[in-house]
Design an enzyme around this catalytic site. Sequence first.
Site, mmCIF file in Angstrom:
data_model
loop_
_atom_site.group_PDB
_atom_site.id
_atom_site.type_symbol
_atom_site.label_atom_id
_atom_site.label_comp_id
_atom_site.label_asym_id
_atom_site.label_seq_id
_atom_site.Cartn_x
_atom_site.Cartn_y
_atom_site.Cartn_z
ATOM 1 N N SER A 60 -42.060 -2.161 -45.343
ATOM 2 C CA SER A 60 -43.178 -1.514 -44.653
ATOM 3 C C SER A 60 -43.740 -2.340 -43.497
ATOM 4 O O SER A 60 -43.572 -3.559 -43.421
ATOM 5 C CB SER A 60 -44.330 -1.157 -45.596
ATOM 6 O OG SER A 60 -43.876 -0.329 -46.636
ATOM 7 N N SER A 99 -39.284 2.049 -46.226
ATOM 8 C CA SER A 99 -40.294 1.313 -45.473
ATOM 9 C C SER A 99 -41.451 2.238 -45.117
ATOM 10 O O SER A 99 -41.274 3.257 -44.461
ATOM 11 C CB SER A 99 -39.679 0.734 -44.187
ATOM 12 O OG SER A 99 -40.601 -0.070 -43.501
ATOM 13 N N ASP A 146 -44.219 2.895 -42.834
ATOM 14 C CA ASP A 146 -44.597 2.445 -41.496
ATOM 15 C C ASP A 146 -45.733 3.308 -40.969
ATOM 16 O O ASP A 146 -45.543 4.490 -40.657
ATOM 17 C CB ASP A 146 -43.384 2.503 -40.567
ATOM 18 C CG ASP A 146 -42.232 1.663 -41.107
ATOM 19 O OD1 ASP A 146 -42.450 0.460 -41.316
ATOM 20 O OD2 ASP A 146 -41.144 2.214 -41.345
#
Length: 364
Positions: free
Chosen positions: A239, A277, A279
């Site tokens: 992340s 991830s 984001d």
Amino acid sequence: MLNLLNAQQRVEEIPLKIGVMERGALNAITDVRGVKVGHTTLVKGDSVRTGVTAILPHGGNIFQQKVPAAVFVGNGFGKLAGSTQINELGNLETPIILTNTLNVPTAMDAVIKYTLNLSGNEDVRSVNAVVGETNDGYLNDIRGQHVKNEDVISVIQNAKNGKVPEGNVGAGTGTIAFGYKGGIGTSSRELPKSLGGYTLGVLVQSNFGGVLQIGGVPVGQKLGNYSFSNNLLNNVDGSCMMIIATDAPLNNRNLERLAKRAFLGLAKTGGIASNGSGDYVIAFSTAEAVRVQYKIETETLKQEIVPNDLMSPLFMATIEATEEAILNSIFMAETTTGFKGRTIKALPKEEVLKLLKEAGVLEN
């Protein structure tokens, strides 16, 4: 040229120019007047490598004087508490807290208690605590949930203007980026008066994978250290939290447009927003003229905001500051050994400097 072999240096000190706009005086999110940042860093024994970072849009009662804000989700594998209300109502009413994945509930509880206990909030019955995270479980005993309420409340109360510590601090203590030690990074841009004279700053918590690029140079590829290059680097999840602050008077809609551009900055560093991830970008305006009072006594609101046609310089500033903030988070990080004896090395700065010099991208 500075020797970075045994030192943490920011990108500007190499020296490397990112983009074409001027950096702010501190080259930090705190160049935006009123913004405060605090860190609580937890390093205990051989297994605890985590922490908390707080970003405050101003030094007053944020619940009573909310700021326009927006959230953009690049990849939603994460736990950004409070995001739906920000986008629904268009404002932010608490400090922004960054920590690790499993301590989001703790941070939310602490932010709620902090807000309810502020003078003037005695009758408040709903608080939208905003907490972002990345997963630091490779270097940190994340299941131990070592961040406590007092850590969060303390970091809010001790947040400061001025220089922002970077690298292995706060929420970046146990993070990893591009196979190297990641962390907290920040940068800012000052628009010339002819383009509004506004200040824009970015702070990131970097913990993601990809193929590292620095100033357009494919550093990760040349060093043979990039996602999927071997079994160790096949896990590129983790992340990235990106926080944008500006004193430009913007509404929620144009703050969302601004937030989207941060992803272009992430892409310029080689990030790939992998499947696992999370984001996220949170953007807010500190301009007093567009603040939202908790108690509205008029039937309509009058605001002067930056029009669409004048947004492009702010877009460019966001891209440049995000790119540099991510790079600063890596350049300022140190080799770390943590949970189960695992070690993540810092960026090999001597080798990187050589590559950048050969590419001709360093300033004289």
